[in-house]
Enzyme design. Structure first.
Site, PDB file in Angstrom:
ATOM      1  N   ASP A   1       9.103  -6.493   9.284  1.00 48.14           N
ATOM      2  CA  ASP A   1       8.311  -5.270   9.248  1.00 48.14           C
ATOM      3  C   ASP A   1       7.112  -5.320  10.193  1.00 48.14           C
ATOM      4  O   ASP A   1       6.781  -4.330  10.841  1.00 48.14           O
ATOM      5  CB  ASP A   1       7.787  -5.027   7.824  1.00 48.14           C
ATOM      6  CG  ASP A   1       8.886  -4.553   6.892  1.00 48.14           C
ATOM      7  OD1 ASP A   1      10.005  -4.276   7.378  1.00 48.14           O
ATOM      8  OD2 ASP A   1       8.622  -4.474   5.681  1.00 48.14           O
ATOM      9  N   GLY A   2       6.445  -6.472  10.251  1.00 47.92           N
ATOM     10  CA  GLY A   2       5.267  -6.601  11.101  1.00 47.92           C
ATOM     11  C   GLY A   2       5.615  -6.394  12.570  1.00 47.92           C
ATOM     12  O   GLY A   2       4.884  -5.727  13.319  1.00 47.92           O
TER      13      GLY A   2
ATOM     14  N   ASN B   1       2.448   3.089   9.437  1.00 48.49           N
ATOM     15  CA  ASN B   1       2.566   3.027   7.973  1.00 48.49           C
ATOM     16  C   ASN B   1       1.327   3.544   7.254  1.00 48.49           C
ATOM     17  O   ASN B   1       1.407   4.431   6.429  1.00 48.49           O
ATOM     18  CB  ASN B   1       2.840   1.591   7.515  1.00 48.49           C
ATOM     19  CG  ASN B   1       4.320   1.279   7.425  1.00 48.49           C
ATOM     20  OD1 ASN B   1       5.152   2.115   7.747  1.00 48.49           O
ATOM     21  ND2 ASN B   1       4.653   0.073   6.995  1.00 48.49           N
TER      22      ASN B   1
ATOM     23  N   ASP C   1     -10.865  -1.601  -4.349  1.00 44.82           N
ATOM     24  CA  ASP C   1     -10.554  -2.625  -3.362  1.00 44.82           C
ATOM     25  C   ASP C   1     -10.419  -1.996  -1.977  1.00 44.82           C
ATOM     26  O   ASP C   1     -10.827  -2.588  -0.970  1.00 44.82           O
ATOM     27  CB  ASP C   1      -9.227  -3.329  -3.712  1.00 44.82           C
ATOM     28  CG  ASP C   1      -9.370  -4.348  -4.838  1.00 44.82           C
ATOM     29  OD1 ASP C   1     -10.466  -4.439  -5.432  1.00 44.82           O
ATOM     30  OD2 ASP C   1      -8.384  -5.053  -5.125  1.00 44.82           O
TER      31      ASP C   1
ATOM     32  N   THR D   1       6.725   3.519   1.172  1.00 42.80           N
ATOM     33  CA  THR D   1       7.385   2.447   0.410  1.00 42.80           C
ATOM     34  C   THR D   1       6.732   1.082   0.657  1.00 42.80           C
ATOM     35  O   THR D   1       7.237   0.073   0.167  1.00 42.80           O
ATOM     36  CB  THR D   1       8.885   2.359   0.777  1.00 42.80           C
ATOM     37  OG1 THR D   1       8.991   2.265   2.198  1.00 42.80           O
ATOM     38  CG2 THR D   1       9.632   3.580   0.299  1.00 42.80           C
TER      39      THR D   1
END
Lengths: 267, 267, 267, 267
Positions: A58-59, A127, A157, A168
């Site tokens: 993903d990165g 994202n 946070d 997702t």
């Protein structure tokens, strides 16, 4: 003539090896191509007909999408699995996918975010963008505005704005809804808010979200810290001027992504 | 010529009294009007130029909207507060709002749902439709489909599809996101699901949601039971063919609704 | 001499068949036993040395535990799976478990609830008691008190008090925490509360929870409606005077129950 | 003879000023006292009869409790509000509280945590200990064990163990339950877990929780980073050998804390 960029993280030797093998096969077929370390500070100049092939997890995809988006080129994702969990991907299969994409100019559009900093600079995120406490054991205190109308103040946070594509990801972990990729929205989701409404708000992506902090905070785009905010600073998040163009693949299908997530989460 | 329907619940004498007073004032001004008991089985035939004035709380508005929608007329909401918590609304203020709406044909569009039953009948819902356990102490077991692609199977108190307008209602209670009224989506939210993903999924409202039950279940539209399902039956929920036309008022503004909700919830 | 009660739902013919076969085997060994329809209005008088064997699913166990608790006898759970999903349980294995339990007087203690109604009557619940909206499309409005100190007022589908044993049941669906069976607490969890804190509160089981309603409501104990409340009525929920005595089995182990729940939920 | 320690953060000049004024008043009454910068690396040696007075907000109290706990002395909390939102506390009122506490040896017990690191060192925490991703944009991957029985594996922002006292703090933000101060439990709560069960588990505080990481991670106790873990390392968290002794005050009453939290969160 279209150029193919084979993009991978410099630390992932498995991905580099696949990239080299695919480069050999493409060169044999006289298709111009280059290797790109997607985590490098310098990125090549891309043209709209080019293809950026993301080799990794993903990165890698998020960074490859950013490189492709800068040139309005298409990005093609090849999942090699997480670091240490290499999937068995045949380089020849990758070469086949690239050739197929070169002859078929179809693509999916995925909206991205433009993250505007107090300095005037803008960053890309596919994202999500977060305004996040700087350092453990602290919270960020931030007020949110939707088209300059004051919404809620969070002690949390982090406060996040995600795209449907990112719904997702971290948004899901933080309790946010899953959103259909084709819906034109921004998703505002707080991460671990204290004594405030923890529901996401889903707004039309023609709107702009502004997040103003009362405390020092980091700005994080697709997992990378891009700036540090001082007390009183604001970040403005809106839809990017043009979408990311993605070569269609089953990996991008929503319900499939959810099923995979469930299997991994509960195995 | 436009006709004004003053709509209220037959049990709410406070609302009936306001309706009568407003009717007197409208009649004095030669504006044709009628009283409507919105919970009656028979409802008048409405024309597009007419206005249905909802006098009461949320339940009255949902039923008045249904009556207006059947004739593609506009609905104007006058909040009298919850039963037993009457707000001090001046009848003359209501009359003023009606006259203003008659001369200004503006309106907001709010998407509604069409709920198709196994019998072939379709029902209207402005806020949400639920497939719900029939009776205390049971659960409903239901499988959801999005455009006929199987999504998740829930064992839950209920499975709900809400509109953006309904997002701050039962959907919110069940953990669903708040959604901007202008976004074209359906929100699928389970109520108290057992050992399954409890996140909502937000899909384009061009899609159809089908909910198929393995157990006996009730179908509830805007708070009214409209059918009982047997094992194996399905309900299909999609966007209504035309939207509800609402006379704009500050009561319909999203962030205001949230702030009011917070004040009431935590007072 | 100890008597064995073989308990099952009258509608579950699969369970009745197992009960008959086990009864035959026990009778051959001169162990006195009877069949009990656990959903019957009349239940046998039980003595502390007796054993109630629950043959069925969760619903059968909850009713069998109630019967055993009334006589301070032990309950032994034999899972036959959900209706329509019969597990393959050998009657001889059940007989073996019963004989083993008769010779070994060990047991686990599980705290239960005493639910006191406005009429002065008290009911037993092993998993949870709910004060619940009566009928679809409504909400219950209820104020909670902990040892007569006012806590929160909820507008919700229901307000629940669960035991640690019940924490993986309806409490879990409603967002409540999983609680170790050996911790002496009551868990107060709202179901789908509107605009209020949705977190559970876990209090010492020496405390009493009172739930007072502003609206008509049902009282539900372990899935059965036991009373209807009128406006202003209160229900008082506290630890039962003595615990349920359960013959130990791996089915009663917390982490195993969670793993089973996950597998069923996500298969 | 009992010694009074007036404890404050060195950066909070408002608290330092109150400390000095109280010190003057105590000295006039021949009560031995000292100033303590609670964020200093060196802390005084405390005896059981001493009192540590916390002058500041939550962060000051957590550090003052740690100092008191090391000597099994009592801690007295005086809330001066958050930095920049100074409450008007009269120094003479503080002096009065101290004198009253010296003559009345009553106290409340609050369980604390002992956090054992791979190095063999143990740390104190009153509210919570977290194993947390090290750096933005990453997640921690950690497996949890309860008394060495494997429980769930999380991919999350953090995995937390909180005390009942800490239940209204970070645990609450992360979705954890509120827990009565007098209940002997540990609360295991994941922060933003991905595709896993997000419910807390509440276990008897006679149990030990072990958290083992697959990735680099930080260990945070009451908001302070106390260690960095490497892949494969574990942290063990259990009840501290003795509780913190707190001079009773209305600030410590559970329902009051919740009401204050709500007011602040939603004002």
């Amino acid at each position: 003539v279209a150029h193919v960029y084979l993009s991978y993280f410099s630390e992932r030797l498995d991905a580099a090896k696949v990239a080299l093998e695919v480069a050999d096969e493409l060169t044999e077929r006289n298709i111009p191509c280059s290797l790109v370390e997607c985590n490098s500070a310098t990125t090549p100049t891309i043209h709209p007909d080019d293809i950026v092939v993301s080799l990794g997890g993903d990165g890698t995809f998020l960074r490859s999408a950013r490189i492709a988006h800068a040139g309005n080129a298409r990005v093609l994702g090849v999942s090699l699995g997480r670091l240490g969990f290499l999937l068995h991907v045949q380089p020849s299969a990758v070469t086949g996918s690239v050739i197929s994409a070169l002859s078929n100019t179809g693509f999916l559009e995925r909206q991205a975010l433009s993250v505007s900093l107090p300095t005037g600079e803008s960053y890309f995120a596919l994202n999500e963008a977060l305004v996040e406490r700087s350092g453990s054991g602290r919270m960020v205190r931030a007020t949110t505005f939707i088209d300059e109308e004051e919404y809620l103040t969070y002690h949390a946070d982090a406060v996040m704005v995600a795209t449907p594509t990112g719904s997702t990801g971290h948004n899901f972990s933080a309790g946010g809804p899953v959103v259909d990729d084709t819906v034109p929205v921004l998703i505002l989701t707080p991460v671990a808010p204290h004594f405030t409404i923890d529901r996401s708000i889903v707004v039309n992506d023609s709107r702009q979200v502004r997040i103003q902090v009362e405390t020092k905070a980091d700005v994080v785009a697709d997992g990378n810290v891009i700036a540090t905010l001082s007390e009183g600073d604001s970040v403005r998040i809106s839809r990017a001027t043009h979408p990311v163009r993605v070569v269609a693949s089953p990996d991008f299908e929503l319900i499939g992504r959810l099923r995979r997530g469930l299997r991994e989460g509960h195995a």
